[in-house]
Enzyme design. Structure first.
Site, PDB file in Angstrom:
ATOM      1  N   PHE A 105       0.821  -1.221   0.000  1.00  8.63           N
ATOM      2  CA  PHE A 105       0.000   0.000   0.000  1.00  8.63           C
ATOM      3  C   PHE A 105       0.850   1.263   0.000  1.00  8.63           C
ATOM      4  O   PHE A 105       0.344   2.343  -0.299  1.00  8.63           O
ATOM      5  CB  PHE A 105      -0.943  -0.006   1.210  1.00  8.63           C
ATOM      6  CG  PHE A 105      -0.341   0.549   2.466  1.00  8.63           C
ATOM      7  CD1 PHE A 105       0.477  -0.225   3.264  1.00  8.63           C
ATOM      8  CD2 PHE A 105      -0.574   1.861   2.831  1.00  8.63           C
ATOM      9  CE1 PHE A 105       1.046   0.299   4.418  1.00  8.63           C
ATOM     10  CE2 PHE A 105      -0.001   2.394   3.984  1.00  8.63           C
ATOM     11  CZ  PHE A 105       0.805   1.610   4.771  1.00  8.63           C
ATOM     12  N   LYS A 106       2.135   1.152   0.334  1.00  5.55           N
ATOM     13  CA  LYS A 106       2.970   2.359   0.381  1.00  5.55           C
ATOM     14  C   LYS A 106       3.051   3.051  -0.980  1.00  5.55           C
ATOM     15  O   LYS A 106       3.288   4.252  -1.042  1.00  5.55           O
ATOM     16  CB  LYS A 106       4.348   2.024   0.924  1.00  5.55           C
ATOM     17  CG  LYS A 106       4.266   1.633   2.403  1.00  5.55           C
ATOM     18  CD  LYS A 106       5.592   1.516   3.071  1.00  5.55           C
ATOM     19  CE  LYS A 106       5.434   1.358   4.578  1.00  5.55           C
ATOM     20  NZ  LYS A 106       4.801   0.066   4.955  1.00  5.55           N
ATOM     21  N   ASP A 107       2.816   2.299  -2.056  1.00  7.69           N
ATOM     22  CA  ASP A 107       2.783   2.917  -3.386  1.00  7.69           C
ATOM     23  C   ASP A 107       1.707   3.997  -3.485  1.00  7.69           C
ATOM     24  O   ASP A 107       1.869   4.964  -4.240  1.00  7.69           O
ATOM     25  CB  ASP A 107       2.470   1.862  -4.461  1.00  7.69           C
ATOM     26  CG  ASP A 107       3.600   0.869  -4.661  1.00  7.69           C
ATOM     27  OD1 ASP A 107       4.777   1.248  -4.497  1.00  7.69           O
ATOM     28  OD2 ASP A 107       3.300  -0.298  -4.996  1.00  7.69           O
TER      29      ASP A 107
END
Ligand SMILES: *Cc1c(COP(=O)(O)O)cnc(C)c1O
Length: 475
Positions: A116-118
């Site tokens: 999810f860091k993208d």
């Protein structure tokens, strides 16, 4: 919108001033001076924007309430450049799918690095490139990673003008998939550095360089860690998108369960709730590193020694302290900067904990702010992954499994419970095989990456060595 520090510095700053900065000069974290309120009519309009125009336009609506120093047309273009089907795989960008009995999964991990860091880092890459060009400046991003952050940062910054990335990681400690993801990048502005040591050695090197103010200024050293407000702000958007997908109208409430480490992701949920998004509960899910679960159960925030941090099968949640937690406590204690300075700047450093149990605000953590928490262990992860596979033929990753385990303990009748899916199972294949006896699916673009040529510089855990390396690349 102006930004202030959690430790009392009231010097007003605009978004682009804090975009390229890490901590505030007084050691605090930046927060907006107030949370813009989203009324019912606006919420309805945003519902249509997301449905009819898509995620990028929704992101623009949310961001424009917080950013007044980038012209609207430029900000909109940056959102459209970031949130595309090509990069995130689906038109919804964060599609919601039903799991079971009132529990939904919101997919946040279909971006370039499958975590999810993208969602935030891709936007940050575009914002950095834009702002650096506008100022005619360059930035050397120095970071330490045990996996997800480093790869998300590199995929967001690769090929970006004005930016170089120097990413340290502990030699041989990342999964083969994670190593392949990072080390196969051949972009001229990306430097992988494998440090002979553990993650804390990497982090210590980064801190030592950042604390050398002359060096930092001369070589324009910056960071992209999760305390960056722009990352948090980008994450606020998918709470709205999740809500719109789970409900038909604004009279409905939803809850979220968030696999948590540094408290960045769930803090974005807190911000969405403060803006008026109808969230019933925000459930913080931890693994064996239960600093946050302990706080929400007892009022005691006790940071751990790094030697007491457990190495778990949900490694991106292996933290000894939650670096974004200060933001929530600032709100909890009525935005009292002096108090935050004494708790985070003083008590934590001196005795390693503070206790809010007797503080009247603590009961509010649950009541007014809707927080709840739970913990999951390796055995829980295995059982949950196995069960979800057996019953729904669906594979979930280890962090998401921590979320599902805790969500099952907190579902309320009539309130959709949305679990944030924070990574895809292929990133943590070993544990998935342990649980199900099967290899998880691998997106086509990652087939065979372990065999690609690797570009990585070995280095001792030595501050001078990394400084020399950076200087060499800046020549
Ligand atoms: C970073 C990460 C987390 C923890 O998120 P925080 O914002 O640090 O709380 C959870 N799961 C995965 C897969 C991650 O990469």
């Amino acid at each position: 919108m102006l930004y202030i520090s959690t430790r009392g510095d009231q010097t007003p700053k605009h978004f682009c001033d804090i975009l390229l900065e890490g901590l505030a000069p007084d050691g605090g974290l930046y927060l907006p001076a107030h949370y813009p309120q989203v009324d019912d009519a606006t919420l309805s309009r945003w519902r249509s924007v997301y449905r009819d125009q898509g995620y990028a336009d929704l992101a623009f609506e949310v961001l424009s309430l917080y950013i007044d120093d980038i012209p609207a047309a430029d900000l909109k273009a940056l959102c459209h450049k970031t949130y595309t089907v090509a990069v995130f795989g689906t038109p919804e960008i964060v599609p919601l799918r039903p799991l079971e009995d009132g529990i939904w999964l919101e997919a946040l991990s279909n971006g370039p690095t499958l975590a999810f860091k993208d969602m935030a880092m891709q936007l940050l890459g575009n914002l950095f490139e834009y702002e650096l060009a506008r100022r005619g400046e360059v930035l050397n991003i120095l970071g330490a990673t045990s996996g997800d952050t480093g790869s998300a940062a590199e995929y967001a910054m690769r090929g970006k003008k004005g930016v170089r990335v120097f990413m340290t990681s502990p030699q041989g400690r990342m999964s083969p998939f994670q190593q392949a993801q990072m080390f196969s990048l051949m972009d001229d502005n990306i430097f992988n550095i494998a440090v002979d040591g553990v993650f804390d050695d990497c982090q210590d090197m980064v801190k030592a360089v950042s604390n050398d103010l002359d060096f930092k200024r001369k070589y324009r050293i910056g960071t992209v860690n999760s305390i960056n407000w722009a990352r948090l702000l980008a994450q606020v958007v998918y709470y709205f998108a999740g809500y719109f997908q789970a409900t038909q109208n604004n009279s409905q409430k939803v809850s979220f369960t968030v696999p948590s480490g540094n408290f960045g992701n769930v803090c974005a949920g807190h911000v969405a709730r403060m803006m008026g998004l109808p969230i019933a509960r925000l459930v913080v899910a931890t693994n064996e590193n239960d600093v946050l679960d302990e706080f929400f159960k007892t009022g005691v925030y006790r940071v751990r020694a790094s030697a007491d941090t457990h190495e778990t099968s949900s490694p991106s949640m292996d933290i000894s302290k939650a670096s974004n937690f200060e933001r929530f406590v600032f709100d909890l204690l009525g935005r009292d900067g002096a108090r935050i300075k004494s708790l985070f700047g003083d008590a934590l450093g001196r005795v390693g904990f503070f206790d809010l149990e007797a503080h009247p605000a603590f009961a509010l953590a649950a009541r007014r702010y809707g927080f709840d928490s739970g913990k999951s262990t390796h055995a829980d992860r295995l059982a949950t992954i196995k069960d979800i596979w057996a019953r729904h033929s669906m594979m979930i990753d280890t962090h998401t499994a921590d979320g599902v385990k805790v969500a099952r303990d907190h579902v309320q009748a009539g309130v959709p419970m949305i679990v944030l899916e924070t990574a895809l199972p292929i990133k943590f294949a070993e544990t998935i095989v342990e649980a199900t006896g099967r290899e998880p699916d691998r997106p086509a673009r990652f087939i065979g990456i372990e065999a690609l040529p690797k570009r990585v510089v070995p280095m001792p855990a030595d501050v001078q060595a990394i400084k020399t390396f950076i200087v060499g690349q800046c020549a």
